[in-house]
Design an enzyme around this catalytic site. Structure first.
Site, short mmCIF file in Angstrom:
data_model
loop_
_atom_site.label_atom_id
_atom_site.label_comp_id
_atom_site.label_asym_id
_atom_site.label_seq_id
_atom_site.Cartn_x
_atom_site.Cartn_y
_atom_site.Cartn_z
N ASP A 8 0.87 -1.18 0.00
CA ASP A 8 0.00 0.00 0.00
C ASP A 8 0.91 1.23 0.00
OD1 ASP A 8 0.86 0.41 2.61
OD2 ASP A 8 -1.14 0.34 3.51
N CYS A 65 3.20 -2.98 3.96
CA CYS A 65 2.39 -1.81 4.30
C CYS A 65 3.20 -0.99 5.30
CB CYS A 65 1.00 -2.19 4.83
SG CYS A 65 0.98 -3.18 6.34
N THR A 67 3.26 -0.88 8.64
CA THR A 67 3.80 -1.69 9.74
C THR A 67 3.99 -3.15 9.36
OG1 THR A 67 1.56 -2.19 10.46
CG2 THR A 67 2.64 -0.27 11.49
N HIS A 98 10.48 -23.53 9.72
CA HIS A 98 9.46 -24.15 10.57
C HIS A 98 8.04 -23.95 10.08
CE1 HIS A 98 12.09 -24.42 14.49
NE2 HIS A 98 12.71 -24.86 13.40
N HIS A 133 7.46 -30.34 11.39
CA HIS A 133 6.85 -29.04 11.05
C HIS A 133 5.73 -29.21 10.04
CE1 HIS A 133 9.92 -27.26 13.46
NE2 HIS A 133 10.87 -27.84 12.74
C1 RB5 Z 1 -1.74 3.09 6.29
O1 RB5 Z 1 -1.72 4.36 6.86
C2 RB5 Z 1 -1.38 2.04 7.34
O2 RB5 Z 1 -2.46 1.89 8.22
C3 RB5 Z 1 -1.04 0.74 6.66
O3 RB5 Z 1 0.04 0.94 5.80
C4 RB5 Z 1 -0.62 -0.41 7.54
O4 RB5 Z 1 0.39 -0.03 8.41
C5 RB5 Z 1 -1.71 -1.12 8.22
O5 RB5 Z 1 -1.48 -2.09 8.96
#
Ligand code: RB5
Length: 141
Positions: A8, A65, A67, A98, A133
């Site tokens: 994203d 994304c 995080t 694993h 596993h």
């Molecule tokens: C987008 O702002 C953010 O929420 C997305 O990139 C991600 O981190 C969601 O888990």
């Protein structure tokens, strides 16, 4: 190996670097988008990547994304997908040995380029150990 990669807006910049790394490691890369830092919805790109793996158009996927959390939650809702959010190479190695992870998730706002490349190279170059596993993975189906 065909590797499909999606992101994203929070993962767009890291995706550009990671695509080069995947090619440098001898794989074909399919870019599933997004293609800019304009705001988009991460579940759409998780579906694109996981759908391609389900149809065997790609063997593995990488999702990025901000995080890595949203992508990992979204990816793990797809049948047959074992997505691992990794922030260092040890987890990346274990997720292959694993867990036979077929999707690697990264946090574009948390993991710098050099560390992300270490993680991706480790993940791409580690085989599943099988044995006990595999029995545990069978229990998840
Ligand atoms: C987008 O702002 C953010 O929420 C997305 O990139 C991600 O981190 C969601 O888990």
């Amino acid at each position: 190996m065909n590797i499909i990669i999606g992101c994203d807006h929070g993962g767009f910049e890291l995706k550009q670097q990671i695509m080069n790394c995947v090619v440098d490691n001898g794989h074909r890369v399919v870019d599933a988008g997004c293609y800019s830092t304009d705001s988009v919805d991460y579940p759409d790109f998780a579906s694109e990547v996981c759908g391609a793996i389900g149809k065997e158009e790609a063997e593995k996927g990488i999702l990025i994304c901000g995080t890595g959390i949203g992508m990992s939650i979204a990816a793990n809702r797809h049948p047959g997908i074992r997505a691992a959010l990794c922030m260092e190479p040890f987890s990346a190695r274990m997720s292959r040995e694993h867990n036979d992870a077929n999707v690697l998730c990264l946090g574009g706002r948390l993991t710098g380029v050099s560390l992300a490349i270490d993680i991706v190279e480790t993940w791409l170059n580690t085989e599943f150990s099988g044995g006990r596993h595999q029995r545990r993975l069978d229990m998840l189906e």
